[in-house]
Scaffold this motif. Structure first.
Motif, mmCIF file in Angstrom:
data_model
loop_
_atom_site.group_PDB
_atom_site.id
_atom_site.type_symbol
_atom_site.label_atom_id
_atom_site.label_comp_id
_atom_site.label_asym_id
_atom_site.label_seq_id
_atom_site.Cartn_x
_atom_site.Cartn_y
_atom_site.Cartn_z
ATOM 1 N N ARG A 1 12.193 9.001 -1.372
ATOM 2 C CA ARG A 1 12.111 9.737 -0.072
ATOM 3 C C ARG A 1 10.579 10.088 0.053
ATOM 4 O O ARG A 1 10.049 10.180 1.143
ATOM 5 C CB ARG A 1 13.006 10.793 0.007
ATOM 6 N N LEU A 2 10.067 10.618 -1.116
ATOM 7 C CA LEU A 2 8.602 11.099 -0.969
ATOM 8 C C LEU A 2 7.488 10.169 -0.873
ATOM 9 O O LEU A 2 6.581 10.241 0.144
ATOM 10 C CB LEU A 2 8.395 11.656 -2.576
ATOM 11 N N PHE A 3 7.828 8.934 -1.274
ATOM 12 C CA PHE A 3 6.927 7.809 -1.165
ATOM 13 C C PHE A 3 7.022 7.065 0.166
ATOM 14 O O PHE A 3 5.803 6.482 0.603
ATOM 15 C CB PHE A 3 6.762 6.741 -2.412
ATOM 16 N N TRP A 4 8.111 6.807 0.922
ATOM 17 C CA TRP A 4 8.307 6.268 2.064
ATOM 18 C C TRP A 4 7.658 7.207 3.129
ATOM 19 O O TRP A 4 8.249 8.076 3.370
ATOM 20 C CB TRP A 4 9.626 5.613 2.315
ATOM 21 N N ASP A 5 6.920 6.603 4.353
ATOM 22 C CA ASP A 5 6.986 7.299 5.167
ATOM 23 C C ASP A 5 7.943 6.942 6.487
ATOM 24 O O ASP A 5 7.994 5.746 6.758
ATOM 25 C CB ASP A 5 5.413 6.713 5.686
ATOM 26 N N SER A 6 8.644 7.819 6.615
ATOM 27 C CA SER A 6 9.765 7.740 7.269
ATOM 28 C C SER A 6 9.488 8.281 8.833
ATOM 29 O O SER A 6 10.308 8.085 9.531
ATOM 30 C CB SER A 6 11.046 8.266 6.976
ATOM 31 N N GLY A 7 8.315 8.661 9.048
ATOM 32 C CA GLY A 7 7.970 9.330 10.093
ATOM 33 C C GLY A 7 8.945 10.417 10.693
ATOM 34 O O GLY A 7 9.319 11.548 9.942
ATOM 35 N N THR A 8 9.428 10.570 11.952
ATOM 36 C CA THR A 8 10.242 11.500 12.252
ATOM 37 C C THR A 8 11.827 11.224 12.106
ATOM 38 O O THR A 8 12.690 12.058 12.591
ATOM 39 C CB THR A 8 10.292 11.664 13.902
ATOM 40 N N THR A 9 12.189 9.966 11.658
ATOM 41 C CA THR A 9 13.598 9.845 11.174
ATOM 42 C C THR A 9 14.235 10.799 10.230
ATOM 43 O O THR A 9 13.635 11.154 9.188
ATOM 44 C CB THR A 9 13.692 8.450 10.625
ATOM 45 N N ALA B 1 0.939 -1.254 0.062
ATOM 46 C CA ALA B 1 -0.083 0.054 -0.061
ATOM 47 C C ALA B 1 0.807 1.128 -0.030
ATOM 48 O O ALA B 1 1.224 1.808 1.003
ATOM 49 C CB ALA B 1 -0.937 0.080 1.071
ATOM 50 N N VAL B 2 1.561 1.758 -1.343
ATOM 51 C CA VAL B 2 2.421 2.649 -1.451
ATOM 52 C C VAL B 2 2.188 3.803 -0.523
ATOM 53 O O VAL B 2 3.437 4.217 0.266
ATOM 54 C CB VAL B 2 2.640 2.671 -2.964
ATOM 55 N N PRO B 3 1.154 4.590 -0.735
ATOM 56 C CA PRO B 3 1.148 5.762 0.007
ATOM 57 C C PRO B 3 1.399 5.715 1.397
ATOM 58 O O PRO B 3 1.598 6.757 2.319
ATOM 59 C CB PRO B 3 -0.148 6.352 -0.434
ATOM 60 N N ASP B 4 0.921 4.471 1.913
ATOM 61 C CA ASP B 4 0.904 4.590 3.407
ATOM 62 C C ASP B 4 2.077 3.450 3.993
ATOM 63 O O ASP B 4 2.155 3.153 5.353
ATOM 64 C CB ASP B 4 -0.489 3.955 3.859
ATOM 65 N N THR B 5 3.142 3.253 3.080
ATOM 66 C CA THR B 5 4.120 2.273 3.361
ATOM 67 C C THR B 5 5.191 2.923 4.472
ATOM 68 O O THR B 5 5.741 3.774 4.286
ATOM 69 C CB THR B 5 4.856 1.824 2.477
ATOM 70 N N ARG B 6 5.201 2.093 5.802
ATOM 71 C CA ARG B 6 6.214 2.789 6.798
ATOM 72 C C ARG B 6 7.405 2.009 6.497
ATOM 73 O O ARG B 6 7.690 0.960 6.312
ATOM 74 C CB ARG B 6 5.403 2.216 8.158
ATOM 75 N N HIS B 7 8.387 3.047 6.743
ATOM 76 C CA HIS B 7 9.775 2.318 6.580
ATOM 77 C C HIS B 7 10.205 1.774 7.660
ATOM 78 O O HIS B 7 9.866 2.232 8.951
ATOM 79 C CB HIS B 7 10.854 3.647 6.304
ATOM 80 N N PRO B 8 10.833 0.639 7.840
ATOM 81 C CA PRO B 8 11.489 -0.242 8.941
ATOM 82 C C PRO B 8 12.101 0.695 9.992
ATOM 83 O O PRO B 8 12.140 0.488 11.181
ATOM 84 C CB PRO B 8 12.327 -1.277 8.260
ATOM 85 N N CYS B 9 12.970 1.726 9.363
ATOM 86 C CA CYS B 9 13.596 2.815 10.355
ATOM 87 C C CYS B 9 12.876 3.959 10.676
ATOM 88 O O CYS B 9 13.369 5.053 11.317
ATOM 89 C CB CYS B 9 14.907 3.167 9.655
ATOM 90 N N ALA B 10 11.480 3.973 10.497
ATOM 91 C CA ALA B 10 10.483 5.106 10.855
ATOM 92 C C ALA B 10 10.658 5.359 12.279
ATOM 93 O O ALA B 10 10.946 4.595 13.081
ATOM 94 C CB ALA B 10 9.168 5.045 10.176
ATOM 95 N N ASP B 11 10.615 6.741 12.601
ATOM 96 C CA ASP B 11 10.760 7.305 13.711
ATOM 97 C C ASP B 11 11.854 6.611 14.942
ATOM 98 O O ASP B 11 11.763 6.534 15.917
ATOM 99 C CB ASP B 11 9.601 6.752 14.716
ATOM 100 N N ARG B 12 13.106 6.796 14.025
ATOM 101 C CA ARG B 12 14.321 6.455 14.790
ATOM 102 C C ARG B 12 15.048 7.794 14.819
ATOM 103 O O ARG B 12 15.370 8.407 13.870
ATOM 104 C CB ARG B 12 15.196 5.437 14.013
ATOM 105 N N ARG B 13 15.917 8.062 16.030
ATOM 106 C CA ARG B 13 16.753 9.297 16.114
ATOM 107 C C ARG B 13 18.094 8.842 16.324
ATOM 108 O O ARG B 13 18.951 9.820 16.428
ATOM 109 C CB ARG B 13 16.372 9.950 17.513
ATOM 110 N N ASP B 14 18.264 7.578 16.064
ATOM 111 C CA ASP B 14 19.885 7.072 16.192
ATOM 112 C C ASP B 14 20.732 6.912 14.990
ATOM 113 O O ASP B 14 21.623 6.424 14.942
ATOM 114 C CB ASP B 14 19.728 5.705 17.211
#
Length: 321
Positions: A125-133, A101-114
């Motif tokens: 970059r546009l199509f992956w949901d990377s959260g706050t990473t 489900a491409v528009p909503d695909t969360r990246h395995p590294c989403a929301d990581r600060r490290d």
């Protein structure tokens, strides 16, 4: 600086290891996906050094380049408990466009600060949901194979791995109609049986699995490069074809529309337009050579090795500081 990375993508790694560092590549007795070691069909410098998991436990490592989700756990285990992103600086390099489900695909590294998530195209970059990473884009770089184009064979070159298994994703279903416009030579892994499966004659569709040292020469002999892929990050074979001086005919999908400027080939999402372009290039070799020359200059400008290495060096210096 000692940089640990797995041999995942041969063409990309070939460019990356041209930098000024020492590159530690895991090797296992079976040389499987997690331990391929040094490339056997690409030219890598002596600064690329194989290390077994046992040797990595004691090895000094300044940066880890992760490329697959399971590598973080693998690295921690093989590095004797040192955790990428926490105990050792790390970046995660994403080669691929998202699936599912491409528009909503969360990246395995989403929301990581490290760590820093690096994409190879702006499309990714546009199509992956990377959260706050934190995300960066470092576009591909190519080791210039030289302007080898002759176009002496009135055929189209296609480079795709596993066209039968990957099917519509790589445009395999489009090949029969396009083969009516230009005979095709399909290069890549596991291409055997393609012509029979598609009901094409041996003249209309030939296949070959060539080592990298022979592939560029074979591509450059063909009149035009055909890129029928529907969904991919950005095929490095497309950029290599442009470096060779080949005109390109491609679907205008993902990042291709950015990579191939006007005057370097024909991009369209209409198969009949692509077929017309193939016929024209076969009939007009001078026009093919002219567009290929412009394609080479465009590729050198945007995807040259010097820019690629400079972009990576800037990020490496920052992350490993």
């Amino acid at each position: 600086m000692n940089i640990l990375l797995w041999h995942v993508h041969g063409s990309w790694t070939t460019a990356f290891v041209q930098g000024p560092h020492t590159y530690l590549v895991p090797v296992t007795p079976d040389r499987g996906p997690d331990g391929r070691g040094r490339a056997r069909t690409f030219a890598w410098p002596d600064s690329v050094r194989e290390r077994t998991p046992e040797e990595l436990r004691r090895a000094p490592v300044d940066l880890v380049v992760l490329q697959r989700p399971h590598e973080a756990e693998l690295a921690e285990r093989w590095l004797g408990g040192r955790r990428p992103g926490r105990d050792i600086p790390a970046v995660y390099l994403e080669h691929n466009a998202p699936d599912g489900a491409v528009p909503d695909t969360r990246h395995p590294c989403a929301d990581r600060r490290d760590l820093v998530l690096v994409h190879v195209t702006h499309f990714n970059r546009l199509f992956w949901d990377s959260g706050t990473t934190r995300t960066e884009v470092i576009e591909h770089g190519i080791v210039d194979p030289g302007h080898r184009y002759t176009g002496s064979l009135a055929r189209a070159a296609v480079v795709v791995n596993e066209p039968l298994r990957r099917g519509r994703t790589v445009g395999t279903d489009l090949l029969p109609a396009l083969a009516e416009a230009a005979p095709l030579d399909v290069f890549g892994m596991r291409t055997e049986g393609l012509a029979d499966r598609l009901g094409l004659s041996a003249r209309a569709c030939r296949t070959a699995d060539l080592p990298q040292r022979d592939l560029h020469e074979a591509m450059a002999q063909r009149r035009v490069y055909l890129h029928p892929v529907r969904w991919t990050s950005l095929g490095l074979s497309l950029l290599e074809a442009m470096h060779l001086g080949m005109p390109v005919v491609a679907l205008a999908t993902t990042e291709a529309a950015e990579a191939v400027p006007p005057g370097c080939g024909v991009l369209s999402n209409r198969p009949e337009v692509l077929a017309g372009a193939l016929r024209r290039y076969l009939a007009e070799p001078d026009a093919a050579a002219e567009d290929g020359g412009r394609a080479r200059q465009a590729a050198l400008g945007r995807y040259g090795l010097k820019r690629f290495l400079a972009d990576w060096e800037s990020l490496i210096t920052e992350v490993a500081a």
